[in-house]
Scaffold this motif. Structure first.
Motif, PDB file in Angstrom:
ATOM      1  N   LEU A 285       0.830  -1.203   0.000  1.00  0.00           N
ATOM      2  CA  LEU A 285       0.000   0.000   0.000  1.00  0.00           C
ATOM      3  C   LEU A 285       0.866   1.256   0.000  1.00  0.00           C
ATOM      4  CD1 LEU A 285      -2.766   1.339   0.148  1.00  0.00           C
ATOM      5  CD2 LEU A 285      -2.664   1.110   2.648  1.00  0.00           C
ATOM      6  N   SER A 286       1.907   1.259   0.813  1.00  0.00           N
ATOM      7  CA  SER A 286       2.772   2.438   0.877  1.00  0.00           C
ATOM      8  C   SER A 286       3.499   2.651  -0.445  1.00  0.00           C
ATOM      9  CB  SER A 286       3.771   2.311   2.023  1.00  0.00           C
ATOM     10  OG  SER A 286       4.767   1.355   1.763  1.00  0.00           O
ATOM     11  N   ILE A 287       3.901   1.559  -1.097  1.00  0.00           N
ATOM     12  CA  ILE A 287       4.565   1.689  -2.401  1.00  0.00           C
ATOM     13  C   ILE A 287       3.619   2.303  -3.419  1.00  0.00           C
ATOM     14  CG2 ILE A 287       5.502   0.367  -4.339  1.00  0.00           C
ATOM     15  CD1 ILE A 287       6.636  -1.596  -2.255  1.00  0.00           C
ATOM     16  N   SER A 288       2.351   1.870  -3.391  1.00  0.00           N
ATOM     17  CA  SER A 288       1.389   2.455  -4.336  1.00  0.00           C
ATOM     18  C   SER A 288       1.213   3.941  -4.077  1.00  0.00           C
ATOM     19  CB  SER A 288       0.044   1.723  -4.248  1.00  0.00           C
ATOM     20  OG  SER A 288      -0.689   2.101  -3.092  1.00  0.00           O
TER      21      SER A 288
ATOM     22  N   ARG B 127       7.009  10.748  10.620  1.00  0.00           N
ATOM     23  CA  ARG B 127       5.569  10.997  10.470  1.00  0.00           C
ATOM     24  C   ARG B 127       4.780  10.337  11.598  1.00  0.00           C
ATOM     25  NH1 ARG B 127       1.915  11.478   6.075  1.00  0.00           N
ATOM     26  NH2 ARG B 127      -0.046  12.189   6.993  1.00  0.00           N
ATOM     27  N   PHE B 128       5.243   9.165  12.069  1.00  0.00           N
ATOM     28  CA  PHE B 128       4.559   8.451  13.145  1.00  0.00           C
ATOM     29  C   PHE B 128       5.375   8.525  14.432  1.00  0.00           C
ATOM     30  CE2 PHE B 128       2.528   6.524   9.479  1.00  0.00           C
ATOM     31  CZ  PHE B 128       1.217   6.391   9.886  1.00  0.00           C
ATOM     32  N   VAL B 129       4.687   8.782  15.521  1.00  0.00           N
ATOM     33  CA  VAL B 129       5.303   8.785  16.846  1.00  0.00           C
ATOM     34  C   VAL B 129       4.870   7.506  17.555  1.00  0.00           C
ATOM     35  CG1 VAL B 129       5.447   9.962  19.073  1.00  0.00           C
ATOM     36  CG2 VAL B 129       5.296  11.304  16.949  1.00  0.00           C
ATOM     37  N   ARG B 130       5.849   6.750  18.047  1.00  0.00           N
ATOM     38  CA  ARG B 130       5.526   5.518  18.778  1.00  0.00           C
ATOM     39  C   ARG B 130       5.305   5.849  20.249  1.00  0.00           C
ATOM     40  NH1 ARG B 130       6.991   0.538  21.077  1.00  0.00           N
ATOM     41  NH2 ARG B 130       6.528  -1.280  19.775  1.00  0.00           N
TER      42      ARG B 130
ATOM     43  N   GLY C 229      -0.754  11.277   2.334  1.00  0.00           N
ATOM     44  CA  GLY C 229       0.604  10.790   2.137  1.00  0.00           C
ATOM     45  C   GLY C 229       0.739   9.313   2.431  1.00  0.00           C
ATOM     46  N   VAL C 230       0.052   8.499   1.639  1.00  0.00           N
ATOM     47  CA  VAL C 230       0.004   7.055   1.892  1.00  0.00           C
ATOM     48  C   VAL C 230       1.403   6.435   1.887  1.00  0.00           C
ATOM     49  CG1 VAL C 230      -0.809   4.857   0.895  1.00  0.00           C
ATOM     50  CG2 VAL C 230      -2.363   6.819   1.061  1.00  0.00           C
ATOM     51  N   GLY C 231       2.323   7.028   1.127  1.00  0.00           N
ATOM     52  CA  GLY C 231       3.672   6.486   1.088  1.00  0.00           C
ATOM     53  C   GLY C 231       4.352   6.458   2.448  1.00  0.00           C
ATOM     54  N   ASP C 232       3.959   7.358   3.352  1.00  0.00           N
ATOM     55  CA  ASP C 232       4.582   7.411   4.680  1.00  0.00           C
ATOM     56  C   ASP C 232       4.208   6.227   5.566  1.00  0.00           C
ATOM     57  OD1 ASP C 232       5.850   9.752   4.041  1.00  0.00           O
ATOM     58  OD2 ASP C 232       4.373  11.053   5.002  1.00  0.00           O
ATOM     59  N   LEU C 233       3.216   5.448   5.153  1.00  0.00           N
ATOM     60  CA  LEU C 233       2.848   4.265   5.940  1.00  0.00           C
ATOM     61  C   LEU C 233       3.986   3.248   6.004  1.00  0.00           C
ATOM     62  CD1 LEU C 233      -0.803   3.793   4.626  1.00  0.00           C
ATOM     63  CD2 LEU C 233      -0.140   4.484   6.936  1.00  0.00           C
ATOM     64  N   SER C 234       4.989   3.414   5.153  1.00  0.00           N
ATOM     65  CA  SER C 234       6.125   2.493   5.168  1.00  0.00           C
ATOM     66  C   SER C 234       6.835   2.500   6.514  1.00  0.00           C
ATOM     67  CB  SER C 234       7.125   2.851   4.067  1.00  0.00           C
ATOM     68  OG  SER C 234       7.617   4.175   4.256  1.00  0.00           O
ATOM     69  N   GLN C 235       6.717   3.600   7.273  1.00  0.00           N
ATOM     70  CA  GLN C 235       7.379   3.663   8.581  1.00  0.00           C
ATOM     71  C   GLN C 235       6.848   2.583   9.516  1.00  0.00           C
ATOM     72  OE1 GLN C 235       7.245   7.508  10.571  1.00  0.00           O
ATOM     73  NE2 GLN C 235       7.805   6.566  12.522  1.00  0.00           N
TER      74      GLN C 235
END
Length: 733
Positions: A57-60, A201-204, A307-313
Motif C-alpha cells: 500500500l505504501s509503495i502504491s 511521520r509516526f510517533v511511537r 501521504g500514503v507512502g509514509d505508511l512504510s514507517q
C-alpha cells in the motif's frame, strides 16, 4: 570536438502527433495507473503477511506521488502552454488530465479503504494507530510529555496576516492550518504549522505495546499547548506535490552547475496536487487554493490518511511474524569452485547471476578484486543509480587510489538521483577517478562494467552487463540479471561504447552488441521480421519478451504485423503497456501478462523462436537494459546482448522466461478492453518467486549440478498449464 546531432524531440516524443491512432493503443498514463492499482491490490492479498500488505500500500502511495510530480506535471505544462499534441490514443493533454483526475481519484479512494481495512487488522494483531480523537488515556500522558520535550521545540507556528505572508511549503510537505479565536478579545487568528521534515511521520507511544499516532494528530491533540489563550475553532491538515521534473536546457554550458541549480529550483516547482482533509471547511479551503495556486493545481480531499507512502514507517515495527520469512541470497557456487577468483571463473565460462536470488555481492566481489589485483590496469564503469551507501563507489575509489586507470560515467539525469550522483561524482574525482557525464541530450542507461587485466603479456577484458542498476539495496528486491564474460568480441564492443559516451566516437561495426540510439529499434524489427518470414513459410514462429514497459508505436505496429502473420507472441510487461492484445484482426496471437509480487520484476529478456516453437536450444535470446519505449530507443544509451553460451541460454530462456509464463499466483492478464484480470492459481499453482528462492540457478552452480541435488526443470504447455519436474541440466559444468 564533434558532438552528436541533437535528436528531433518533436518527432520522437512518447505522445507525438505523428503516432496518433485511436483504437490501436491504450493510453500510457491510464495504463500506468492500472499498474499502480495492481500494486495496491497486493495490499489486499491474503496470501501476504500483514505488514507486507501494508508495504504494498505504501509503495502504491509513493508511486502515485511520483506520477503526479512528473507525468501529470508534464501534461499540466502542456495544457498551460496551449500545446495540443495528442497522445498515441488520440487524447489532448486536457482530455488526458480529465481522465487521470477521475482514475487517480478512484485509486486514492481505494487506497484509503484498503488502509482502513489494514488498520483494523493491525489493531487485531496488536499494532494500534491512533488519531487525535482515539488516543488511549494511558497513552495521552506519555505523548504529551513527548510533545513538550521532543516536538514543541522544533515547531514554528506562523500567523497568517498581512505582516506574515503565506509561507513556502516544500514538495511533499505537510502542514496543519488552524483557525483560532483569542479568548481575551474574541479576535479571529489564523495560524499555520509546517510538519518538520526532520521528524518521523509516526510517533511511537512509549512502552512495550506497538501504538502509534501521526505527527499531525499530535499537533491537533496538543494544540492548546502551542496556542495558550486561544480557542481552537478548526484545524485541518494538507499536503502539496510540486512539479519535480528537471528540463535540460540545450545551451547549458556546465552540466554540473546546471543540475545543482536545477535541483534547487525543483524544490520550488509549481504545485501540481493539493491534498486536503475532508471537512476542511470552505473558508480554509479557499485560503489554500488562493495561496497554493489552486486554480492550476489538482485538488483532492480525503477523509483518511494524507501521504500514503509514509505508511512504510509502520512496516519497520519489529514483528517478523507479520513479514515475509527472511531470504538469504546464494553466492554463485561456480565462483567458489575457483577459490573466489571471479576472473578465473569468468575466463572459464560465461556466467549469469539472477538477482535477488543470487547475491549482488558477486558484482561487488568482481569490482573489489579488480581494485586489489595488481594485474588490472583499467576499470570503466557506468553509474545510473548507485544508492546512498554504495560499495561500488568504494571499490572504484580504492582502484583509483591503487594507481589504476578508472573511468566512471555518472548519469546526472537519473531522475530523483541527480543530487546523490553529484555527490558521488565529487567523491570519485577527489580519489583520482576520471568522471564523465556523457551526453547532454541522452541519458546513459546501459549498465556496463569493464575491467582490463594483463595476462601472459597480453591484455584481456572482462565485462559485466546488467539489466538493473549498480545499487546494492534495490538488488535485494528487484529481479535482474548480471552477465559476466571474457568474450573478446564483447570486450571490444564495450570499449567502443565507452569511447562513444566519453569522446563522442561513434562505434564502428559492433561484433555482438546492438545499442541505442543507434539502430536498436531497427535490429528488433529485423528479428520480428524474421519470425514473420518463418510464419509465412509455414514454420513455427514465436516471440517471448519480458520488460517493464511497452510504449513505442513502431514496435507495437510491428508486433501487430507479426500477429497477423501468425506469430505467437507472449509478453510479460510489469507496468505500462500501450499495446492492445487479443483484438480480432489486429492482435489475435498476442498475450500480455503482468507479474506483481514479493520482488519487483525488472529484467529485460527477449526471445525469438528462430523457426521452432519456444523454448528451444536454437532460439535467438537477448538481455538488455532497455524497455520498448521511445525514450529508450531514441534518447538513451542502451545495449542489447545476445546470449550464446548454452548453460546461460538454458537458465535465461528455460528457467527465467518459462517461470514468468508459468506463474499463476502473482500474475494478471491484460484484456482487450484494457482491464487486468488476476490469474486463477488453479489446482497446480505456481509462484515464480518461490521457485527461484528454493531452486538455485544453472549457470552459477558449476559442478554442483552433477549431484543428485539437481535444479527442477520447468516445462511449458500451451496457455501456461505446467509443473516443474526434476531433470539434470545438459551443460552444468
Amino acid at each position: 570536438m564533434t558532438r552528436p546531432v541533437r535528436p528531433n524531440f518533436d518527432a520522437i516524443d512518447d505522445e507525438a502527433d505523428a503516432h496518433v491512432a485511436p483504437g490501436r493503443y491504450f493510453n500510457r498514463e491510464l495504463s500506468w495507473l492500472a499498474f499502480n492499482r495492481r500494486v495496491m491490490e497486493e495490499a489486499c492479498n491474503a496470501a501476504h503477511p500483514l505488514l507486507e500488505r501494508l508495504r504494498f500500500l505504501s509503495i502504491s502511495g509513493s508511486n502515485l506521488d511520483e506520477f503526479f510530480m512528473v507525468r501529470v506535471a508534464g501534461l499540466k505544462g502542456q495544457q498551460m502552454q496551449d500545446v495540443e499534441r495528442r497522445s498515441i490514443d488520440g487524447l489532448t493533454p486536457g482530455q488526458q488530465l480529465a481522465a487521470i483526475v477521475a482514475d487517480a481519484g478512484d485509486l486514492a479512494d481505494a487506497q484509503q479503504a484498503v488502509w482502513q481495512d489494514i488498520r483494523r487488522d493491525l489493531a487485531a494483531a496488536g499494532i494500534l494507530v491512533f488519531d487525535e480523537t482515539t488516543i488511549e488515556d494511558d497513552a495521552a500522558q506519555g505523548l504529551e510529555r513527548h510533545f513538550r520535550e521532543q516536538i514543541f521545540p522544533i515547531l514554528t507556528p506562523q500567523a497568517l496576516d498581512p505582516a506574515h505572508p503565506f509561507p513556502f511549503i516544500p514538495n511533499k510537505g505537510s502542514s496543519v492550518i488552524f483557525d483560532l479565536v483569542r479568548l481575551a478579545d474574541g479576535q479571529a487568528v489564523r495560524e499555520l504549522v509546517l510538519l518538520p521534515p526532520t521528524l518521523q511521520r509516526f510517533v511511537r507511544v512509549p512502552g512495550e505495546r506497538a501504538r502509534y499516532v501521526t505527527l499531525e494528530a499530535m499537533l491537533k491533540r496538543f494544540a492548546p499547548l502551542m496556542f495558550p489563550g486561544y480557542a481552537i475553532k478548526a484545524a485541518a491538515a494538507f499536503r502539496v506535490l510540486r512539479d519535480s521534473d528537471i528540463e535540460l536546457e540545450e545551451e547549458a554550458e556546465d552540466l554540473v552547475l546546471y543540475f545543482r541549480s536545477a535541483i534547487k529550483r525543483r524544490r520550488r516547482g509549481r504545485v501540481i496536487r493539493l491534498e486536503m482533509e475532508t471537512g476542511i471547511g470552505a473558508e480554509l479551503e479557499a485560503v489554500l487554493k488562493e495561496e497554493l495556486g489552486g486554480s492550476d493545481a489538482i485538488l483532492t480531499e480525503t477523509g483518511g490518511f494524507l501521504g500514503v507512502g509514509d505508511l512504510s514507517q509502520l512496516v519497520d515495527e519489529d514483528r517478523p511474524d507479520l513479514k515475509f520469512p527472511p531470504f538469504s541470497p546464494r553466492f554463485p557456487e561456480r565462483i567458489r569452485e575457483y577459490g573466489g577468483d571471479c576472473f578465473a571463473a569468468i575466463r572459464a565460462k560465461d556466467i549469469v547471476v539472477h538477482h535477488p536470488y543470487e547475491s549482488f555481492d558477486v558484482v561487488l566481489a568482481f569490482l573489489k578484486q579488480a581494485a586489489a589485483d595488481p594485474d588490472v590496469v583499467a576499470i570503466k564503469q557506468t553509474l545510473y543509480r548507485a544508492g546512498k551507501q554504495s560499495a561500488v563507489i568504494n571499490a572504484l575509489v580504492a582502484a583509483a587510489e591503487a594507481g589504476k586507470s578508472v573511468t566512471a560515467v555518472v548519469e546526472l539525469k537519473a531522475r530523483f538521483d541527480e543530487e546523490q550522483n553529484l555527490l558521488w561524482a565529487s567523491a570519485l574525482e577527489r580519489a583520482g577517478v576520471q568522471v564523465v557525464y556523457g551526453f547532454i541530450d541522452w541519458k546513459t542507461h546501459a549498465k556496463i562494467s569493464m575491467v582490463v587485466r594483463r595476462e601472459a603479456g597480453e591484455f584481456r577484458t572482462y565485462c559485466h552487463f546488467g539489466t538493473g542498476n549498480y545499487h546494492p539495496i534495490t538488488a535485494r528486491i528487484y529481479t535482474d540479471l548480471s552477465f559476466f564474460t571474457a568474450d573478446p568480441k564483447l570486450g571490444r564492443d564495450a570499449a567502443q561504447i565507452f569511447n562513444y559516451i566519453t569522446g563522442y566516437v561513434e562505434p564502428a561495426a559492433l561484433e555482438r552488441l546492438s545499442i541505442s540510439p543507434r539502430y536498436l529499434r531497427e535490429r528488433l524489427c529485423e528479428l520480428v521480421d524474421a519470425e514473420i518470414a518463418h510464419a509465412r513459410g509455414g514454420k513455427p514462429a514465436s516471440i517471448w519478451a519480458k520488460m517493464n514497459s511497452l510504449v513505442d508505436p513502431a514496435i507495437i505496429e510491428k508486433l501487430y504485423e507479426a500477429s497477423n502473420a501468425g506469430v505467437e507472441i507472449d509478453l510479460v510487461i510489469r507496468g505500462i503497456c500501450c499495446l492492445k492484445p487479443g483484438v480480432a484482426g489486429m492482435s489475435d496471437h498476442i498475450r500480455v501478462k503482468s507479474v506483481v509480487g514479493r520482488f519487483l520484476e525488472h529484467s529485460r529478456i527477449w526471445a525469438f523462436g528462430n523457426g521452432k516453437a519456444l523454448p528451444n536450444d536454437g532460439a535467438k535470446l537477448y538481455i538488455s537494459s532497455a524497455d520498448w519505449m521511445p525514450r529508450n530507443f531514441d534518447r538513451r544509451v542502451e545495449y542489447m546482448l545476445p546470449i550464446l553460451n548454452p548453460t546461460v541460454h538454458d537458465q535465461v530462456l528455460d528457467q527465467v522466461m518459462v517461470a514468468n509464463l508459468l506463474d499463476t499466483e502473482q500474475s494478471w492478464d491484460l484484456q482487450p478492453d484494457g482491464s487486468y484480470e488476476r490469474d486463477e492459481p488453479g489446482t497446480r499453482p505456481f509462484n515464480l518467486h518461490r521457485y527461484f528462492m528454493t531452486n538455485p540457478s544453472l549457470s552459477g552452480r558449476g559442478a554442483a549440478l552433477t549431484t543428485r541435488d539437481a535444479v527442477p526443470k520447468l516445462s511449458l504447455r500451451r496457455r501456461r498449464v505446467a509443473a516443474p519436474a526434476p531433470s539434470n541440466d545438459r551443460d552444468g559444468a
